[in-house]
Design a protein around this motif. Structure first.
Motif, short mmCIF file in Angstrom:
data_model
loop_
_atom_site.label_atom_id
_atom_site.label_comp_id
_atom_site.label_asym_id
_atom_site.label_seq_id
_atom_site.Cartn_x
_atom_site.Cartn_y
_atom_site.Cartn_z
N VAL A 90 0.84 -1.20 0.00
CA VAL A 90 0.00 0.00 0.00
C VAL A 90 0.87 1.25 0.00
CG1 VAL A 90 -1.69 1.32 1.33
CG2 VAL A 90 -2.01 -1.10 0.98
N ARG A 91 1.97 1.20 0.75
CA ARG A 91 2.92 2.32 0.76
C ARG A 91 4.33 1.79 0.48
NH1 ARG A 91 -1.24 3.46 4.02
NH2 ARG A 91 -0.54 1.82 5.41
N TYR A 208 -5.16 7.20 -5.59
CA TYR A 208 -3.84 7.02 -4.96
C TYR A 208 -3.55 5.55 -4.64
CZ TYR A 208 -7.23 6.93 -1.25
OH TYR A 208 -8.34 6.61 -0.51
N GLN A 246 -12.64 -4.66 1.80
CA GLN A 246 -12.07 -3.32 1.51
C GLN A 246 -13.15 -2.25 1.58
OE1 GLN A 246 -9.11 -2.59 1.59
NE2 GLN A 246 -8.04 -4.49 1.18
N THR A 281 -13.62 -2.35 6.06
CA THR A 281 -13.73 -0.91 6.19
C THR A 281 -15.02 -0.45 5.55
OG1 THR A 281 -11.34 -0.66 6.12
CG2 THR A 281 -12.61 1.23 5.54
N PRO A 308 -12.99 6.05 6.90
CA PRO A 308 -11.84 6.77 6.34
C PRO A 308 -12.22 8.09 5.64
CG PRO A 308 -11.72 4.45 5.81
CD PRO A 308 -13.10 4.70 6.36
N GLN A 310 -9.65 10.38 4.42
CA GLN A 310 -8.55 10.58 3.44
C GLN A 310 -8.19 12.05 3.31
OE1 GLN A 310 -7.44 7.82 3.20
NE2 GLN A 310 -8.97 6.27 2.75
N ARG A 322 -13.20 9.76 -4.55
CA ARG A 322 -13.83 9.21 -3.34
C ARG A 322 -15.36 9.30 -3.36
NH1 ARG A 322 -11.59 5.73 0.05
NH2 ARG A 322 -12.60 6.63 1.86
N ASP A 348 -8.87 7.20 8.55
CA ASP A 348 -7.57 7.21 7.86
C ASP A 348 -7.44 8.55 7.15
OD1 ASP A 348 -7.28 4.51 8.46
OD2 ASP A 348 -7.73 3.81 6.44
N PHE A 379 -1.31 9.01 7.32
CA PHE A 379 -0.30 8.50 6.39
C PHE A 379 0.25 9.64 5.53
CE2 PHE A 379 -3.60 5.14 6.73
CZ PHE A 379 -2.85 4.20 7.41
N ILE A 380 1.55 9.55 5.26
CA ILE A 380 2.13 10.45 4.26
C ILE A 380 1.86 9.82 2.90
CG2 ILE A 380 4.36 11.19 3.29
CD1 ILE A 380 5.24 11.83 6.13
N SER A 382 2.08 8.21 -0.48
CA SER A 382 3.15 7.43 -1.08
C SER A 382 2.78 7.14 -2.54
CB SER A 382 3.30 6.13 -0.28
OG SER A 382 4.19 5.25 -0.89
N1 SAM Z 1 -10.37 0.01 1.78
C1 SAM Z 1 -10.05 0.85 2.81
C2 SAM Z 1 -10.71 2.22 2.62
O1 SAM Z 1 -11.16 2.57 1.57
O2 SAM Z 1 -10.67 2.96 3.56
C3 SAM Z 1 -8.59 1.07 3.05
C4 SAM Z 1 -7.58 0.16 2.56
S1 SAM Z 1 -5.96 0.79 2.55
C5 SAM Z 1 -5.12 -0.70 2.78
C6 SAM Z 1 -5.76 1.58 4.12
C7 SAM Z 1 -5.41 3.02 4.04
O3 SAM Z 1 -4.16 3.20 3.44
C8 SAM Z 1 -6.31 3.88 3.22
O4 SAM Z 1 -7.49 4.23 3.89
C9 SAM Z 1 -5.46 5.09 2.95
O5 SAM Z 1 -5.59 6.06 3.95
C10 SAM Z 1 -4.06 4.52 2.99
N2 SAM Z 1 -3.43 4.54 1.67
C11 SAM Z 1 -3.82 3.89 0.57
N3 SAM Z 1 -3.01 4.21 -0.46
C12 SAM Z 1 -2.10 5.09 0.00
C13 SAM Z 1 -1.02 5.79 -0.58
N4 SAM Z 1 -0.71 5.67 -1.86
N5 SAM Z 1 -0.28 6.62 0.21
C14 SAM Z 1 -0.58 6.77 1.51
N6 SAM Z 1 -1.60 6.13 2.11
C15 SAM Z 1 -2.36 5.30 1.37
#
Ligand code: SAM
Ligand code: SF4
Length: 485
Positions: A90-91, A208, A246, A281, A308, A310, A322, A348, A379-380, A382
């Motif tokens: 994911v990151r 993202y 997800q 989620t 979340p 975002q 979104r 998140d 999260f920063i 990525s």
């Molecule tokens: N399906 C879940 C949702 O929509 O909330 C989340 C799945 S993801 C594994 C968990 C979190 O990782 C996301 O909610 C997002 O905040 C973060 N995330 C996903 N892609 C990212 C990226 N490219 N850079 C930083 N954070 C990211």
């Protein structure tokens, strides 16, 4: 299942049908393991390391279930006979961690050339990663992806029974699948709580996020299968389950007989003996009134919702794909709080999405103030190759992102501490999860609102739900005292 596996006919070719085909390979490996045990005077050991989310944790439990049925002894030592990394992508830093471990493994494998090394999970769904491993980490024996975990025993058998002098690296990564193979063994990490997959994959393509590319399209399990699994878990001592997807809110849309997530939740709620239900989620874009209603009327669904955000900027949310705005998100939160005033909300947040301006960031901070989250994962941003956002110009400079991230984290933690402080003094039911490793004579558990509580007790309490007075708040957790039942 043990009986079915042991009764497999090994004099014939492996069955074509799943899961019988996997039972066949498990049996073949069991017989091999018996020989190995005699030869070495001990069972072979296996170390499974999981990176990433609850989905991966649940996948690792499936792999451990198969390993245990074969006869492997689980260990947390990476110098084991079989080492498997279940990866996350994911990151970027999740990828870097895996490469770090693979470097270490080269040394272990020199000491024990018989050692088997395996990689699976989201990172393996990326061709560039597999190419890099093929050239730089030749010591890896087997690579598989997120869609064929059920084939674990078959892949292991391919390697173990390969008699060629120069064994090849086995790479079996599928682009996508419709298959959901049920009825394979699972080794739970906790005896009293468990994750339960209700669906796999994601159709949302947030700009993202790499998840839809590595986990494939949405596939829901049949409600009967989910209910059957939960009933079996409850019969086996589980009191709390976490329904996993997800985006659980789009559960059941593609089933032959569509079922909404709220309808599923209602059915799960009726399972006798089950005491707590969590889920994640929940995508804000399609959280229904029906779901809020089921939650509000349930005694078992925990008063906790991960929603979340975002970003708080409607402009960025649009570019993130979104499908909600700052305003509609806040309206949804108001509706949820009205129906369940005691609900704990978590979220998140991504900082530094391409083109994020100071005003966009201020909108995020504004939502933080308005919602007052109980906790938040920050999260920063990525950059993930292949996602639309990775091709966007206007990536935010690192020092700007860092400064915003620190500001956000500070405020999120302050609010969290204030909320913990305000919630102190009351008695809440706590599911005891473990003895406290730092403080002798203490155990650790969680309230329905998912707050951590430490209180005096011993291992006999693990897996039970007991009333505890939350005496002292310590920022993000409490010290408590068990009350009379
Ligand atoms: N399906 C879940 C949702 O929509 O909330 C989340 C799945 S993801 C594994 C968990 C979190 O990782 C996301 O909610 C997002 O905040 C973060 N995330 C996903 N892609 C990212 C990226 N490219 N850079 C930083 N954070 C990211
Ligand atoms: Fe990623 Fe969005 Fe799917 Fe969540 S809903 S997994 S953030 S694409």
């Amino acid at each position: 299942m043990t009986k079915i596996v042991e009764s497999m006919d090994m004099t014939v070719a492996p069955p074509e049908k799943e899961p019988e085909r996997q039972y066949y390979f498990i049996r073949k490996l069991q017989l091999w393991m018996e020989d190995k045990k005699r030869e070495l005077g001990r069972p072979l050991t296996a170390c499974v390391t999981t990176f990433g989310c609850q989905m991966n944790a649940r996948d690792s439990e499936k792999i451990l279930g198969i390993l245990q049925m074969i006869g492997y002894e689980e260990t947390d030592q990476e110098e084991a006979d079989l080492v498997l990394y279940n990866t996350c992508t994911v990151r970027e830093n999740a990828n870097l961690k895996v490469y770090g471990h693979l470097g270490q493994l080269k040394r272990y494998k020199k000491k024990n050339p018989e050692m088997l090394t395996m990689l699976c999970g989201c990172m393996m769904q990326e061709q560039t990663v597999v190419d890099k491993i093929k050239t730089s980490y030749r010591n890896v024996d087997i690579i598989f992806g997120t869609h064929n975990i059920f084939k674990f025993a078959e892949l292991l058998a391919m390697r173990v029974f390969d008699t060629s002098a120069k064994k090849r690296m086995i790479v079996d990564v599928w682009k996508d699948t419709d298959a959901i193979v049920e009825e394979l063994p699972i080794e739970r990490k906790y005896s009293f709580k468990s994750g339960v997959n209700i669906m796999f994959g994601c159709n949302n393509f947030c700009s993202y996020c790499i998840v839809p590319y590595v986990r494939g399209r949405e596939r829901s399990r049949e409600p009967e299968e989910i209910i059957r699994e939960i009933r079996e878990l409850v019969a086996d001592g589980v009191v709390e389950i976490m329904l996993l997807g997800q985006n659980v809110n789009s559960y059941g849309k593609n089933l032959e007989h569509p079922v909404t997530f709220a309808q599923l939740l209602k059915q799960v709620d009726e399972i006798e003996g089950l005491q707590r239900i969590r889920f994640m989620t929940s995508h804000p874009k399609d959280l229904s009134d029906e779901l809020i209603d089921v939650m509000a009327h349930s005694q078992k669904v925990c008063r906790q919702l991960h929603l979340p955000l975002q970003s708080g900027s409607s402009r960025l949310l649009k570019i993130m794909n979104r499908h909600y705005t700052k305003e509609s998100y806040l309206e949804l939160v108001a509706k949820i709080k009205k129906a369940m005033p005691d609900i704990a909300l978590t979220t998140d947040i991504i900082v530094g999405f391409p083109g994020e301006t100071e005003q966009d960031f201020k909108d995020t901070m504004d939502v933080i103030e308005k919602v007052q989250y109980d906790s938040a994962f920050t999260f920063i941003y990525s950059k993930r190759t292949g996602t639309p956002a990775a091709a966007m110009e206007d990536q935010v400079p690192e020092e700007v992102v860092k400064e915003r991230f620190d500001r956000l984290l500070k405020r999120v933690q302050e609010i969290s501490a204030e909320k913990t402080q305000a919630g102190g003094g009351v008695v809440e039911d706590v599911l005891v999860e473990d003895v406290n490793k730092q403080e002798t004579g203490y155990v650790t558990g969680r309230t329905a609102r998912n707050y951590l509580v430490h209180f005096p007790g011993d291992a006999s309490l693990i897996g039970t739900i007991v009333p505890v007075r939350l005496c002292e708040s310590k920022g993000f957790y409490y010290y408590g005292k068990q009350c009379e039942q």
